[in-house]
Structures are given as structure tokens and as C-alpha cells.
Write an enzyme that holds these catalytic residues in place. Structure first.
Site, short mmCIF file in Angstrom:
data_model
loop_
_atom_site.label_atom_id
_atom_site.label_comp_id
_atom_site.label_asym_id
_atom_site.label_seq_id
_atom_site.Cartn_x
_atom_site.Cartn_y
_atom_site.Cartn_z
N LYS A 63 41.45 40.01 32.90
CA LYS A 63 41.16 39.17 34.07
C LYS A 63 39.78 39.49 34.63
CE LYS A 63 42.57 40.24 38.48
NZ LYS A 63 41.49 40.17 39.47
N ASN A 64 39.49 40.79 34.83
CA ASN A 64 38.25 41.12 35.55
C ASN A 64 37.00 40.97 34.70
OD1 ASN A 64 39.71 41.41 37.83
ND2 ASN A 64 39.83 43.65 37.75
N CYS A 84 41.93 39.95 47.27
CA CYS A 84 42.93 40.86 47.83
C CYS A 84 42.37 41.57 49.07
CB CYS A 84 43.33 41.91 46.79
SG CYS A 84 44.15 41.18 45.38
N ARG A 123 35.62 44.49 52.64
CA ARG A 123 35.09 44.50 51.27
C ARG A 123 33.65 43.99 51.34
NH1 ARG A 123 39.53 42.29 47.01
NH2 ARG A 123 38.09 43.25 45.51
N ILE A 168 29.58 43.26 50.71
CA ILE A 168 28.82 42.83 49.53
C ILE A 168 27.35 43.24 49.67
CG2 ILE A 168 30.37 40.88 49.02
CD1 ILE A 168 28.20 39.02 50.22
N ASP A 169 27.11 44.28 50.46
CA ASP A 169 25.72 44.72 50.71
C ASP A 169 25.00 45.13 49.42
OD1 ASP A 169 27.71 46.86 50.92
OD2 ASP A 169 25.99 48.16 51.15
N ASP A 187 43.27 49.99 40.31
CA ASP A 187 44.14 48.82 40.11
C ASP A 187 45.47 49.18 39.47
OD1 ASP A 187 41.41 46.52 39.34
OD2 ASP A 187 42.14 47.39 41.21
N ARG A 237 48.07 35.31 40.10
CA ARG A 237 46.61 35.24 39.98
C ARG A 237 46.12 36.11 38.82
NH1 ARG A 237 43.90 37.53 44.93
NH2 ARG A 237 42.22 37.54 43.40
C1 EPZ Z 1 36.59 44.80 41.35
O1 EPZ Z 1 36.48 44.50 42.72
C2 EPZ Z 1 37.95 44.29 40.91
N1 EPZ Z 1 38.00 42.86 41.13
C3 EPZ Z 1 39.05 44.99 41.70
O2 EPZ Z 1 40.27 44.61 41.08
C4 EPZ Z 1 38.92 46.51 41.54
O3 EPZ Z 1 39.85 47.13 42.42
C5 EPZ Z 1 37.50 46.96 41.88
O4 EPZ Z 1 36.53 46.22 41.12
C6 EPZ Z 1 37.31 48.45 41.55
O5 EPZ Z 1 37.55 48.65 40.18
C7 EPZ Z 1 37.39 42.04 40.25
O6 EPZ Z 1 36.79 42.50 39.29
C8 EPZ Z 1 37.52 40.56 40.52
P1 EPZ Z 1 33.78 47.16 43.80
P2 EPZ Z 1 35.04 44.64 43.47
O7 EPZ Z 1 32.57 46.37 44.13
O8 EPZ Z 1 33.98 44.31 42.49
C9 EPZ Z 1 32.43 49.22 47.84
C10 EPZ Z 1 42.36 43.65 40.84
O9 EPZ Z 1 43.44 44.12 41.22
N2 EPZ Z 1 31.38 48.19 47.85
O10 EPZ Z 1 33.78 47.98 42.54
O11 EPZ Z 1 35.13 43.90 44.74
C11 EPZ Z 1 33.81 48.62 48.07
O12 EPZ Z 1 34.09 48.50 49.45
C12 EPZ Z 1 41.17 43.74 41.77
O13 EPZ Z 1 42.14 43.15 39.72
C13 EPZ Z 1 30.37 48.27 48.81
O14 EPZ Z 1 30.36 49.17 49.65
O15 EPZ Z 1 35.04 46.20 43.76
C14 EPZ Z 1 34.70 49.64 47.40
O16 EPZ Z 1 34.95 50.73 48.27
C15 EPZ Z 1 41.54 44.23 43.14
N3 EPZ Z 1 29.39 47.32 48.80
C16 EPZ Z 1 33.85 50.14 46.23
O17 EPZ Z 1 32.51 49.80 46.55
C17 EPZ Z 1 29.35 46.30 47.88
O18 EPZ Z 1 28.41 45.48 47.92
C18 EPZ Z 1 34.21 49.50 44.89
O19 EPZ Z 1 34.14 48.09 45.05
C19 EPZ Z 1 30.38 46.25 46.91
C20 EPZ Z 1 31.37 47.21 46.91
#
Ligand code: EPZ
Length: 431
Positions: free
Chosen positions: A22-23, A117, A122, A124-125, A306, A398
Site C-alpha cells: 500500500k505505502n 489516520c 502530523r 508536513i514541515d 505500522d 483502506r
Molecule cells: C508513512 O506516513 C505511512 N503512511 C504511515 O503508515 C507510517 O506510519 C509512517 O510513514 C512511518 O513509517 C504512508 O506511507 C501513506 P512520516 P508519513 O513522515 O509519511 C514526523 C499506515 O498504517 N514528521 O515517516 O506521514 C511525523 O510527525 C500508515 O500504513 C514531521 O515532523 O510518516 C512522525 O513523527 C499510518 N514533519 C515522523 O516524522 C514532516 O514533514 C514520521 O512520519 C513529516 C513527518
């Protein structure tokens, strides 16, 4: 509203075929916008997130032809960045990958803020940091609007302040058509990152180092069409491994890359589960009570966040006290309240959960708080005495293709019912 009705107690036996990741898929579909021509994507999971992303591509003027259940052909020759189906975008997290692909191809982007989720904030900085580094101006309100003053992104070095899957993927996508070289440091290393890089390279991009913490991208003039097969889903496979461990039985999990499951395999073995690895499958065998264990979730190759709810359920019925430390998200224990309704003995303090294993769980009416929490509630229902009803199953659907059909093939007593008349949805047996 549809819900799952589960009667617990059946051990799992047989074989299950894992679908595409999926991811990986939810990044590859938006990235297809970068291809000025046709690309064919195989082993695409048939789940609501991928269906939504394909519809968003069509709303941008792409042609999407479904070749068979897991193969699509996408033609983005006449696609644009304007007029997306914003309502649909708002509902999924991965819609932000369109920022990278729109900027990369058109130099302009307009998407909604991402959904997905709810684990608390969450941000996006890091995505914005990357796009700014590549020369884009980004404005965030209810929408994300961005443009490149010079018309084309320029390669740059980006050091991520946080290991982020999404930011790593988004910057990689944007960089493949930028002018010059981009270096992403402190990059995430998940298998789906490597899969995205392989997809882009099969379309003519030049991405190197994916899977390490430093990714280098040499910008090219354009991407040509091609064919790409998505890797198997590490977390779907892990979910069936955890289910077999918790409930007991013997299941051959097919179409996997065992290497991607190393951390999950190691933890289950620590808990007393037998896991045998073959070329493209793993055999999981579990009998009797599981042993306790401690789990710390970390970015890959650590134990996947996950998989935290799913392993949490297995620990909830294990012998002894276990400690879970959630290393990625601030609020990923919402499922614990649901698990307590079934008799679990878990206390949560911030990112730490202390799990006192209990002999058995009892059936109850519970909610799927998010995608993986929902899968965990299904595992709990399969373990519990009596009947469990799982509400809000749209979250689960999903990310898991034919979840009920695959579980029924393994002997689980689970069905989709549609209240109030209790009619049962016809669940195509997995195959
Ligand atoms: C991806 O989310 C996955 N989703 C999530 O899986 C998964 O939990 C996560 O990666 C971690 O492996 C998809 O791929 C669609 P991150 P993502 O950016 O990309 C912080 C599932 O169950 N962060 O790796 O949103 C954030 O707050 C889903 O399949 C920032 O601070 O996760 C977190 O603490 C749920 N600033 C950490 O980084 C940013 O700009 C990791 O987030 C981005 C993230």
C-alpha cells in the site's frame, strides 16, 4: 453501516497471498503524473486508498485503464495540475505526493492538506523544507499551493530534520525532473522508498541510494513510459504473521520478501513463534501461550510502527508483562481503550504501554480507530471467546485487500454484515 462480525476461537490454517505494498502504491500512483506518456503498474493492491488516487489522477485529465484486478495502465499525456477532485484528496494522507509530482512536471501545484489516520499532529514541515530547497514557493492554508518562479525545480541538498517516509518520497518525486543533482540526507529507508525509486528509474529517472540514509537524484529532462511491478506489502504480511501468532495455527504467507520482515520475524521468534523463511514466503506456526516481549517501534529497519497495534494484541494474550515503546507517533494507542473492552490489561503513559498478558479476551462491540488499529481489533476478535463486532471498517478496507476473504480462507469465522437488517455482504473468497 457495515461492520465485521467475528466469532473467535478458530485457529488459522492454510495459505494466504500477500498483495502489493500500500505505502509504495500510494506514492507510485501520484508519481505517475511525472510520466509524459503511458505506464503500466502491476501488483497494485485493490484497496480504497489506491482506488481514490486513481480517481484523483483521472480528475487531473489522466486516462486510467484497469487491465485486471491488480494491473492498471495510466496515460498522463494530457494531464494537468488543475481541477483535482479535492474532496477525495482531503480524505487521504498520500494526496500530498501530488505536490511533488505536480511541481516536478508543471512547476505549479495545488492540493488539499492531507487527511489520513489520526495519530495526533502530523506536520508536513519537512515536505515544505524540501520543496523550498528545490526552488518552490509553498503556501499552506486549507490548500497547499506551490509554484516555481523560474518554472523548473533546481537540484539541491536537503538534510531532513526528522526521518520521514513521506518527505523522503515527496522530495524524491519532485527531484527527478529538476535541473541538476539533489541529495536527500537523513532519508527514510523503508522498502517502499526503494520501490518508488525503482519505479521512477524504470521510467527513465536517475535515483541512487534509496534504502540508505542518503539518496542522490540526477534530474532528467522527462520520464518515458514503462511497466513496473510493486513489491509485496511488508505490513500486510506482518499482520497475518501476528494474527497466526496470537490465535495459533499454521499459515504459509506467500508472495513476500522475507528480508523486509526480519524485525517482525525476530520479535515473533522471541515470543515463541516458529517462523520458517523460504524464497518468497514465510511459514508461521504457533501453539500454546506466547511469551512476553518488549517492543520499540522505529523507522526501518527497526520494528515498524505500522505493526505496533497488531503485536500489541499478541502481547495482550501472552504470558507475562510486556512493554511497548512507540518511537514514531505521539498518539498511536487509541486502540488500547477498545482492547480494554475485551478484557485486556494495558496501561498507557505517553508513548509507553505496559501490557499484562491475560489468558483470554472476551468478545465485545469495538471500533476501528484507524487502519492498523482496526486490523488489531480483528486479531483480538479472532482470539476472543464469543462474538466481536468491529465498527468503522472503512478504515481497515483502506489498506487491506480482501481482508475478510483471505481470513475466511484460513478458517476464521468472520463476515461483513450490513445493519440494521443484518444482511451479510458477499465476500469473494481470496484467490
Ligand atoms: C508513512 O506516513 C505511512 N503512511 C504511515 O503508515 C507510517 O506510519 C509512517 O510513514 C512511518 O513509517 C504512508 O506511507 C501513506 P512520516 P508519513 O513522515 O509519511 C514526523 C499506515 O498504517 N514528521 O515517516 O506521514 C511525523 O510527525 C500508515 O500504513 C514531521 O515532523 O510518516 C512522525 O513523527 C499510518 N514533519 C515522523 O516524522 C514532516 O514533514 C514520521 O512520519 C513529516 C513527518
Amino acid at each position: 453501516m457495515e461492520r465485521y462480525r467475528i466469532r473467535g476461537g478458530n485457529r488459522l490454517h492454510g495459505e494466504v497471498e500477500i498483495s502489493g505494498a500500500k505505502n509504495a502504491a500510494v506514492a507510485i500512483i501520484p508519481a505517475a503524473l511525472m510520466v509524459n506518456g503511458k505506464c503500466r503498474i502491476e501488483n497494485l493492491p485493490r484497496i480504497s486508498d489506491t482506488e481514490a488516487l486513481l480517481l484523483i489522477l483521472e480528475s487531473l485529465g489522466a486516462k486510467v485503464e484497469r487491465i485486471d484486478r491488480s494491473t492498471v495502465e495510466i496515460d498522463t499525456t494530457n494531464a494537468t495540475w488543475m481541477g483535482a477532485d479535492y474532496d477525495r484528496m482531503r480524505r487521504i494522507r498520500a494526496s500530498y505526493y501530488f505536490v511533488g509530482s505536480m511541481l516536478g512536471r508543471f512547476g505549479v501545484a495545488r492540493t488539499t492538506m492531507p487527511g489520513g489516520c489520526n495519530f495526533g499532529v502530523r506536520p508536513i514541515d519537512q515536505h515544505v523544507k524540501g520543496m523550498n530547497a528545490l526552488g518552490a514557493e509553498v503556501d499552506i492554508s486549507d490548500f497547499i499551493t506551490a509554484h516555481v518562479p523560474g518554472g523548473r525545480l533546481r537540484g539541491a541538498s536537503v538534510y531532513l530534520d526528522k526521518v520521514s517516509v513521506g518527505a523522503t518520497m515527496n522530495i524524491m518525486i519532485a527531484a527527478v525532473l529538476a535541473e541538476g543533482r539533489t541529495v536527500i540526507e537523513n532519508a527514510a529507508r523503508e522498502p517502499h522508498i526503494v520501490d518508488l525509486a525503482n519505479f521512477l528509474n524504470s521510467m527513465g529517472a536517475d535515483v541512487r541510494g534509496a534504502g540508505t540514509d542518503t539518496i542522490k537524484v540526477n534530474g532528467v529532462e522527462q520520464l518515458h513510459g514503462g511497466v513496473y511491478t510493486i513489491i509485496p506489502d511488508q505490513i500486510e504480511a506482518g499482520t497475518y504473521m501476528a494474527a497466526t501468532a496470537a490465535i495459533g495455527g499454521e499459515v504459509l504467507i506467500k508472495n513476500v520478501i522475507p528480508k523486509h520482515l526480519d524485525c517482525i520475524t525476530a520479535k515473533l521468534r522471541e515470543m515463541g513463534v516458529t517462523v520458517e523463511e523460504y524464497g518468497e514466503s514465510v511459514l508461521v506456526r504457533s501453539a500454546g501461550r506466547l511469551r512476553r516481549a518488549n517492543v520499540k517501534t522505529q523507522p526501518y529497519p527497526g520494528f515498524p510502527t505500522d505493526m505496533q497495534p497488531q503485536i500489541g494484541v499478541a502481547l495482550a494474550v501472552a504470558e507475562g508483562t510486556s512493554v511497548i515503546t512507540e518511537g514514531v507517533w505521539d498518539h498511536r494507542y487509541k486502540y488500547i481503550n477498545e482492547l480494554r473492552k475485551m478484557g485486556a490489561a494495558v496501561t498507557v503513559d505517553g508513548r509507553v504501554a505496559v501490557v499484562e498478558g491475560v489468558e483470554t479476551l472476551r468478545g465485545a462491540s469495538v471500533n476501528a480507530c484507524d487502519l492498523r488499529a482496526g486490523a488489531a481489533m480483528v486479531i483480538a476478535g479472532l482470539c476472543a471467546r464469543g462474538v466481536t463486532l468491529v465498527e468503522d471498517i472503512q478504515f481497515i478496507e483502506r489498506g487491506y485487500e480482501n481482508f475478510v476473504g483471505k481470513l475466511r480462507l484460513l478458517g476464521a469465522d468472520i463476515r461483513i454484515i450490513d445493519e440494521p437488517d443484518g444482511t451479510e455482504r458477499d465476500t469473494a473468497a481470496a484467490g
